[in-house]
Design a protein around this motif. Structure first.
Motif, PDB file in Angstrom:
ATOM      1  N   ARG A 126       6.767   1.750  -0.942  1.00  0.00           N
ATOM      2  CA  ARG A 126       7.753   1.237   0.021  1.00  0.00           C
ATOM      3  C   ARG A 126       7.093   0.265   0.998  1.00  0.00           C
ATOM      4  O   ARG A 126       7.692  -0.742   1.375  1.00  0.00           O
ATOM      5  CB  ARG A 126       8.431   2.397   0.750  1.00  0.00           C
ATOM      6  N   LEU A 127       5.842   0.548   1.397  1.00  0.00           N
ATOM      7  CA  LEU A 127       5.114  -0.376   2.268  1.00  0.00           C
ATOM      8  C   LEU A 127       4.889  -1.704   1.556  1.00  0.00           C
ATOM      9  O   LEU A 127       5.035  -2.773   2.145  1.00  0.00           O
ATOM     10  CB  LEU A 127       3.779   0.226   2.719  1.00  0.00           C
ATOM     11  N   SER A 128       4.548  -1.631   0.286  1.00  0.00           N
ATOM     12  CA  SER A 128       4.371  -2.843  -0.509  1.00  0.00           C
ATOM     13  C   SER A 128       5.649  -3.681  -0.520  1.00  0.00           C
ATOM     14  O   SER A 128       5.618  -4.906  -0.382  1.00  0.00           O
ATOM     15  CB  SER A 128       3.968  -2.478  -1.936  1.00  0.00           C
ATOM     16  N   MET A 129       6.777  -3.007  -0.683  1.00  0.00           N
ATOM     17  CA  MET A 129       8.062  -3.707  -0.683  1.00  0.00           C
ATOM     18  C   MET A 129       8.346  -4.337   0.675  1.00  0.00           C
ATOM     19  O   MET A 129       8.890  -5.447   0.756  1.00  0.00           O
ATOM     20  CB  MET A 129       9.185  -2.750  -1.074  1.00  0.00           C
ATOM     21  N   ARG A 139      -1.049  -8.575   1.184  1.00  0.00           N
ATOM     22  CA  ARG A 139      -0.977  -7.179   1.598  1.00  0.00           C
ATOM     23  C   ARG A 139      -0.015  -6.382   0.718  1.00  0.00           C
ATOM     24  O   ARG A 139      -0.223  -5.194   0.485  1.00  0.00           O
ATOM     25  CB  ARG A 139      -0.574  -7.087   3.066  1.00  0.00           C
ATOM     26  N   ALA A 140       1.025  -7.045   0.221  1.00  0.00           N
ATOM     27  CA  ALA A 140       1.966  -6.366  -0.685  1.00  0.00           C
ATOM     28  C   ALA A 140       1.243  -5.932  -1.958  1.00  0.00           C
ATOM     29  O   ALA A 140       1.426  -4.805  -2.428  1.00  0.00           O
ATOM     30  CB  ALA A 140       3.143  -7.285  -1.020  1.00  0.00           C
ATOM     31  N   ARG A 141       0.426  -6.813  -2.518  1.00  0.00           N
ATOM     32  CA  ARG A 141      -0.320  -6.469  -3.738  1.00  0.00           C
ATOM     33  C   ARG A 141      -1.329  -5.356  -3.455  1.00  0.00           C
ATOM     34  O   ARG A 141      -1.513  -4.458  -4.275  1.00  0.00           O
ATOM     35  CB  ARG A 141      -1.021  -7.701  -4.303  1.00  0.00           C
ATOM     36  N   HIS A 142      -1.987  -5.405  -2.306  1.00  0.00           N
ATOM     37  CA  HIS A 142      -2.954  -4.367  -1.960  1.00  0.00           C
ATOM     38  C   HIS A 142      -2.253  -3.014  -1.836  1.00  0.00           C
ATOM     39  O   HIS A 142      -2.734  -2.009  -2.377  1.00  0.00           O
ATOM     40  CB  HIS A 142      -3.675  -4.713  -0.657  1.00  0.00           C
ATOM     41  N   ALA A 143      -1.127  -2.974  -1.152  1.00  0.00           N
ATOM     42  CA  ALA A 143      -0.385  -1.719  -1.003  1.00  0.00           C
ATOM     43  C   ALA A 143       0.135  -1.236  -2.356  1.00  0.00           C
ATOM     44  O   ALA A 143       0.120  -0.033  -2.637  1.00  0.00           O
ATOM     45  CB  ALA A 143       0.768  -1.897  -0.008  1.00  0.00           C
ATOM     46  N   ALA A 144       0.569  -2.164  -3.197  1.00  0.00           N
ATOM     47  CA  ALA A 144       1.054  -1.789  -4.529  1.00  0.00           C
ATOM     48  C   ALA A 144      -0.087  -1.214  -5.362  1.00  0.00           C
ATOM     49  O   ALA A 144       0.090  -0.211  -6.071  1.00  0.00           O
ATOM     50  CB  ALA A 144       1.679  -2.989  -5.236  1.00  0.00           C
ATOM     51  N   ARG A 145      -1.258  -1.819  -5.291  1.00  0.00           N
ATOM     52  CA  ARG A 145      -2.406  -1.289  -6.041  1.00  0.00           C
ATOM     53  C   ARG A 145      -2.800   0.098  -5.526  1.00  0.00           C
ATOM     54  O   ARG A 145      -3.160   0.981  -6.309  1.00  0.00           O
ATOM     55  CB  ARG A 145      -3.588  -2.248  -5.970  1.00  0.00           C
TER      56      ARG A 145
END
Length: 163
Positions: A126-129, A139-145
């Motif tokens: 959800r943070l990634s989104m 940062r979205a990619r980092h949170a998704a990873r």
């Protein structure tokens, strides 16, 4: 999911697949050229061929890594949606993107969720989104990873975590 959103997602998938196909074509052509340079038997040709093979391997690795990342992320989003854990839809601009102010307003909620549940892959996703909606792709990619890593470790241990 609205029809317009589904069309945008479909377009993005098609664009990503087209880019992957172009990268694959480039990787294949670079590999072919590398073999041709090495086959000349000349030191400079061999050196250029080896450099192209390194480029070929790096390109192939990047392509596989990104395709696998995309597939894993798609499965995680589908699972989150099936659990009913998707964030509330944000107001959209006429172009179909998330409204910047709405995205920035949703971000503190997602960040607080991760701070309260740092081991929850659902919170990280959800943070990634939220980052993605706020147009912070790095940062979205980092949170998704991070979300995918936590999800993978939960699968290995066989435990399930509630969101």
């Amino acid at each position: 999911m609205t029809q317009q959103h589904a069309v945008r997602v479909g377009f993005r998938k098609s664009a990503a697949l087209a880019m992957a196909a172009l990268l694959a074509l480039y990787v294949i052509l670079a590999g072919d050229r590398a073999v041709r340079f090495i086959a000349t038997g000349e030191p400079l040709g061999i050196a250029v061929g080896v450099a192209l093979i390194v480029t070929f391997l790096a390109g192939a690795w990047a392509l596989v890594r990104e395709v696998v990342f995309g597939m894993q992320l798609e499965r995680a989003v589908a699972e989150l949606e099936a659990e009913g854990g998707m964030p509330a839809p944000l107001q959209r601009t006429p172009a179909g993107r998330a409204d910047k102010d709405a995205a920035e307003g949703a971000f503190p909620v997602a960040k607080a969720d991760v701070e309260a549940h740092p081991e929850s892959w659902q919170s990280w996703l959800r943070l990634s989104m939220a980052y993605d909606a706020a147009r912070d792709r790095r940062r979205a990619r980092h949170a998704a990873r991070t979300a995918l890593g936590l999800r993978r470790s939960l699968r290995k241990t066989g435990t399930q975590e509630a969101s």
